[in-house]
Scaffold this motif. Structure first.
Motif, PDB file in Angstrom:
ATOM      1  N   ALA A  91       0.631  -1.463  -0.165  1.00  0.00           N
ATOM      2  CA  ALA A  91       0.067   0.099  -0.022  1.00  0.00           C
ATOM      3  C   ALA A  91       0.870   1.483  -0.112  1.00  0.00           C
ATOM      4  O   ALA A  91       0.604   2.160  -0.606  1.00  0.00           O
ATOM      5  CB  ALA A  91      -0.814  -0.021   1.307  1.00  0.00           C
ATOM      6  N   LEU A  92       1.953   1.211   0.692  1.00  0.00           N
ATOM      7  CA  LEU A  92       2.792   2.467   0.656  1.00  0.00           C
ATOM      8  C   LEU A  92       3.410   2.657  -0.355  1.00  0.00           C
ATOM      9  O   LEU A  92       3.639   3.681  -0.931  1.00  0.00           O
ATOM     10  CB  LEU A  92       3.842   2.412   1.910  1.00  0.00           C
ATOM     11  N   ASP A  93       4.086   1.604  -1.260  1.00  0.00           N
ATOM     12  CA  ASP A  93       4.694   1.847  -2.532  1.00  0.00           C
ATOM     13  C   ASP A  93       3.651   2.197  -3.414  1.00  0.00           C
ATOM     14  O   ASP A  93       4.053   3.075  -4.266  1.00  0.00           O
ATOM     15  CB  ASP A  93       5.254   0.253  -2.842  1.00  0.00           C
ATOM     16  N   MET A  94       2.337   1.842  -3.402  1.00  0.00           N
ATOM     17  CA  MET A  94       1.593   2.147  -4.154  1.00  0.00           C
ATOM     18  C   MET A  94       1.180   3.838  -4.222  1.00  0.00           C
ATOM     19  O   MET A  94       1.438   4.506  -5.303  1.00  0.00           O
ATOM     20  CB  MET A  94      -0.005   1.751  -4.244  1.00  0.00           C
ATOM     21  N   ALA A  95       1.114   4.328  -2.951  1.00  0.00           N
ATOM     22  CA  ALA A  95       0.891   5.833  -2.899  1.00  0.00           C
ATOM     23  C   ALA A  95       2.375   6.607  -3.310  1.00  0.00           C
ATOM     24  O   ALA A  95       2.151   7.539  -3.939  1.00  0.00           O
ATOM     25  CB  ALA A  95       0.426   5.962  -1.525  1.00  0.00           C
ATOM     26  N   GLY A  96       3.476   6.101  -2.876  1.00  0.00           N
ATOM     27  CA  GLY A  96       4.508   6.754  -2.978  1.00  0.00           C
ATOM     28  C   GLY A  96       5.234   6.676  -4.643  1.00  0.00           C
ATOM     29  O   GLY A  96       5.746   7.607  -4.942  1.00  0.00           O
ATOM     30  N   ARG A  97       4.933   5.350  -5.091  1.00  0.00           N
ATOM     31  CA  ARG A  97       5.439   5.358  -6.388  1.00  0.00           C
ATOM     32  C   ARG A  97       4.629   5.838  -7.374  1.00  0.00           C
ATOM     33  O   ARG A  97       5.130   6.411  -8.394  1.00  0.00           O
ATOM     34  CB  ARG A  97       5.458   3.630  -6.841  1.00  0.00           C
ATOM     35  N   SER A 143      -4.411   9.566  -0.716  1.00  0.00           N
ATOM     36  CA  SER A 143      -5.042   9.201   0.895  1.00  0.00           C
ATOM     37  C   SER A 143      -5.616   7.896   0.774  1.00  0.00           C
ATOM     38  O   SER A 143      -5.674   7.155   1.889  1.00  0.00           O
ATOM     39  CB  SER A 143      -6.423  10.459   0.658  1.00  0.00           C
ATOM     40  N   ASP A 144      -6.279   7.313  -0.172  1.00  0.00           N
ATOM     41  CA  ASP A 144      -6.930   5.932  -0.415  1.00  0.00           C
ATOM     42  C   ASP A 144      -5.731   5.029   0.237  1.00  0.00           C
ATOM     43  O   ASP A 144      -6.150   4.218   1.009  1.00  0.00           O
ATOM     44  CB  ASP A 144      -7.558   5.579  -1.300  1.00  0.00           C
ATOM     45  N   PHE A 145      -4.478   4.978  -0.263  1.00  0.00           N
ATOM     46  CA  PHE A 145      -3.653   3.927  -0.097  1.00  0.00           C
ATOM     47  C   PHE A 145      -3.012   4.158   1.108  1.00  0.00           C
ATOM     48  O   PHE A 145      -2.369   3.085   1.714  1.00  0.00           O
ATOM     49  CB  PHE A 145      -2.826   3.718  -1.467  1.00  0.00           C
ATOM     50  N   MET A 146      -2.676   5.458   1.658  1.00  0.00           N
ATOM     51  CA  MET A 146      -2.273   5.518   2.869  1.00  0.00           C
ATOM     52  C   MET A 146      -3.099   5.136   4.110  1.00  0.00           C
ATOM     53  O   MET A 146      -2.638   4.484   4.831  1.00  0.00           O
ATOM     54  CB  MET A 146      -2.077   7.246   3.005  1.00  0.00           C
ATOM     55  N   ALA A 147      -4.378   5.366   3.748  1.00  0.00           N
ATOM     56  CA  ALA A 147      -5.453   4.555   4.915  1.00  0.00           C
ATOM     57  C   ALA A 147      -5.490   3.169   4.699  1.00  0.00           C
ATOM     58  O   ALA A 147      -5.470   2.637   5.657  1.00  0.00           O
ATOM     59  CB  ALA A 147      -6.731   5.020   4.326  1.00  0.00           C
TER      60      ALA A 147
END
Length: 273
Positions: A92-98, A109-113
């Motif tokens: 999830a973190l990699d999705m948001a950051g990448r 916001s969705d993937f940080m959650a």
């Protein structure tokens, strides 16, 4: 103000499970409160930090779990679940950051959650594992869970298609039978924990579907056709019935999407499968 990408990278590189859990929840909270800049100025690592244990093995070397009702089998089940949730934090973190720099703030916001949820799931499962006299790292674990992230690191549509819409969607299928087995073993607390996680996973899959459809619309492609195309290109396994059609539908995955990819029967999900 620290950039969200830098904050995410720091958590991804953290090998210690407890620190990763705390870091994921902290970075998600800081983002939610507007304390991180929406700047994507740091590259995500190709591999996240991992603790010295558990030993990560290929699928064909993983030991058998043993009978579900035995102490050994119960510990093996919960250890496997803990590992899945631990890797899910990084996914999830990699999705948001990448990919966050190319998407909306809602995507981030969705993937940080999701990352915060997965961190909570890991903490709860690991605590439950300790009530059985074990701990995360006591047994070997599957090393292939990060492969899907690595292989789709340059393609957002593929990442969404495979991780939330295949791997996480599979959890919707298998969790009800796991709940039944855990409850049959007399572990009511564990059964309720898995039911809680299932509710969260429906939201996680829904987030993936929502943003996948947005990407497909931007590309002027049929979401269903694009998903099937990416599945054939990037997914090395097979989609196996039975499917939890009601949970998948709640998550935005209609039956006709996976109908034809595998033989889909009209029989209900079997809890003992």
């Amino acid at each position: 103000m620290q950039s969200v990408a830098t904050a995410i990278r720091e958590v991804l590189l953290t090998p210690d499970p407890r620190k990763k859990v705390m870091g994921a929840r902290h970075v998600a909270r800081e983002w939610r409160l507007g304390r991180l800049a929406a700047t994507f100025d740091a590259e995500m690592p190709e591999s996240p930090g991992r603790p010295a244990a558990p030993e990560l093995l290929p699928p064909n070397r993983m030991p058998k779990r043993g009978k579900a009702q035995s102490d050994r089998g119960r510990v093996a089940l919960w250890h496997a679940l803990a590992h899945i949730e631990f890797v899910a934090i990084d996914l999830a973190l990699d999705m948001a950051g990448r990919f966050g720099g190319d998407m909306s703030l809602e995507f981030v916001s969705d993937f940080m959650a999701v990352a915060a949820d997965e961190a909570m799931h890991f903490a709860l499962i690991e605590r439950h594992l300790r009530t059985m006299g074990s701990f995360y790292g006591a047994l070997p674990a599957h090393r292939g869970l990060w492969d899907a992230a690595y292989e789709t690191r340059h393609d957002l549509a593929a990442r969404l298609a495979i991780v939330p819409m295949v791997l996480e969607a599979r959890a919707l299928d298998v969790t009800p039978s796991a709940v039944a087995r855990v409850r049959d073993s007399g572990d009511e607390r564990g059964a309720r924990l898995l039911e809680r996680i299932l509710d969260d996973e429906i939201r996680h899959v829904r987030a993936g579907v929502t943003h996948f459809v947005a990407v497909a619309d931007k590309l002027r492609l049929s979401p269903q056709s694009l998903w099937k195309s990416l599945l054939s290109e990037y997914f090395r396994g097979t989609l196996k019935p039975p499917f939890n059609d009601s949970a998948r539908r709640s998550a935005g995955l209609p039956r006709e999407w996976y109908h034809g990819v595998v033989p889909v029967t009209s029989s209900p999900l079997k809890l003992n499968s």
